[in-house]
Design an enzyme around this catalytic site. Sequence first.
Site, short mmCIF file in Angstrom:
data_model
loop_
_atom_site.label_atom_id
_atom_site.label_comp_id
_atom_site.label_asym_id
_atom_site.label_seq_id
_atom_site.Cartn_x
_atom_site.Cartn_y
_atom_site.Cartn_z
N LYS A 44 39.92 40.17 34.32
CA LYS A 44 41.28 39.64 34.23
C LYS A 44 41.75 39.15 35.60
O LYS A 44 41.14 39.45 36.62
CB LYS A 44 42.23 40.71 33.71
N ARG A 142 52.98 52.64 28.24
CA ARG A 142 52.94 51.20 28.52
C ARG A 142 52.56 50.53 27.21
O ARG A 142 53.29 50.64 26.23
CB ARG A 142 51.94 50.94 29.66
N HIS A 174 44.43 54.05 28.01
CA HIS A 174 44.38 53.85 29.46
C HIS A 174 45.02 55.04 30.16
O HIS A 174 46.07 55.53 29.74
CB HIS A 174 45.11 52.56 29.82
N ARG A 230 35.23 50.73 31.33
CA ARG A 230 35.89 49.46 31.64
C ARG A 230 36.24 49.36 33.13
O ARG A 230 37.41 49.34 33.50
CB ARG A 230 37.18 49.30 30.83
N TYR A 276 59.21 35.21 64.29
CA TYR A 276 60.60 35.37 63.88
C TYR A 276 61.16 36.75 64.23
O TYR A 276 60.52 37.78 63.97
CB TYR A 276 60.74 35.18 62.36
N CYS A 323 54.61 34.82 58.77
CA CYS A 323 55.44 33.71 58.30
C CYS A 323 54.84 33.12 57.02
O CYS A 323 53.81 33.57 56.53
CB CYS A 323 55.53 32.64 59.39
N ASP A 325 53.29 30.32 56.53
CA ASP A 325 52.03 29.61 56.69
C ASP A 325 51.15 30.14 57.82
O ASP A 325 50.06 29.62 58.03
CB ASP A 325 52.30 28.13 56.98
#
Length: 387
Positions: A44, A142, A174, A230, A276, A323, A325
């Site tokens: 997944k 869940r 699970h 699994r 920053y 940051c 990028d």
Amino acid sequence: METTPAPALSGFSSLATIDLGAIRYNVAELRRRAGSADLMAVVKADAYGHGLVPAARAALAGGASWLGVAQLTEALELRRAGVTAPLLTWLYVPGADLGAALAADIDVAVTGLWTLREVEAAARECGLPARIHLKVDTGLARGGAWGAEWEELMPAVAALAAEHVVQVVGIFSHFAYADAPQHPTVRAQQERFEGAIAELTRVGITPQLRHLANSAATLTNPSAHYDLVRPGIAMYGHSPVPDLGSSADFGLREAMRLTARLAHVKDAPADQGVSYGHTYRTTAETTVGLVPMGYSDGVPRNASNVGPVSIGGERFTIAGRVCMDQFVVDLGRGTSARPGDEVVLFGVGADGEPTAQDWAAATDTISYELVTRVGARVARTWIGGEA
């Protein structure tokens, strides 16, 4: 300043290199540990960031007999790529194209009464029996049915099975605390799971496959192996229980190596604020390097001032805030680093590189998040097998 090109990274500012041989190796090791149980390779989330189709093929080559995905779109992508192995998908919403799943020979999870009705409608419309795996909620709270809904679901499934509208292939659940194998919920969930199997037997349903064990249980709890395990994160070479053992302790090899190239290197004076907010200040005259990856590429912002990297075999820590990028590394005086040099964010622990687990420990998260969050701007390449 003279640049030093890195051939493996030529043309890319950042690169995720996925070793399919490592995935094959890890699956073979997990299959060995599973004993008589078969293995479903969980691919997944784009195979935890490693590439859905190539990782699935590598897992099958390593001995997996099943594949598992969360969403139907992932399952259909595998089928379009020509992957024919048994395949389970378990997470969908009302209105999902379950007919396409049945036509593509994809097993689907039934997690409650509404899912059963949707599966029934798809099977009747297609004229194909639906291969289903019943999910019982044994305590995770869940997905899956429990309580009164489970009691109502069982006879409804039995009736449809008698009509050959559905074929009950499996029952699964699970764990909530598989990474803490001595936690009392682990045994309690196994007992509830075994109780649900007995309840199905009483209404005339005998699933072919019982599956409960994720990566952690595959490695630490043989009593939970049943017919099928699994594993997810472990097949990509990361320990699901770092408090109990490292990847190397479990005989696993990290499959993803995340690298970048220095985009700029320059001298900086003492007491210079960096990035920053100036949350990092230099303590002496130094040299700083700019790495062209940021939180838009999957580098966590909370890795600011703590994220480990390796340049030229030497360890450094991110200096200042990450940051969007880019981020900065304080390279110290006398560095030989040049623009174009390779920066290893995480890679293979046995080779002395920072690992995804190192990043997880530094940023208070788990290795799963680090490998799956690598962004779309990061180029991918696959080695060691069919890509």
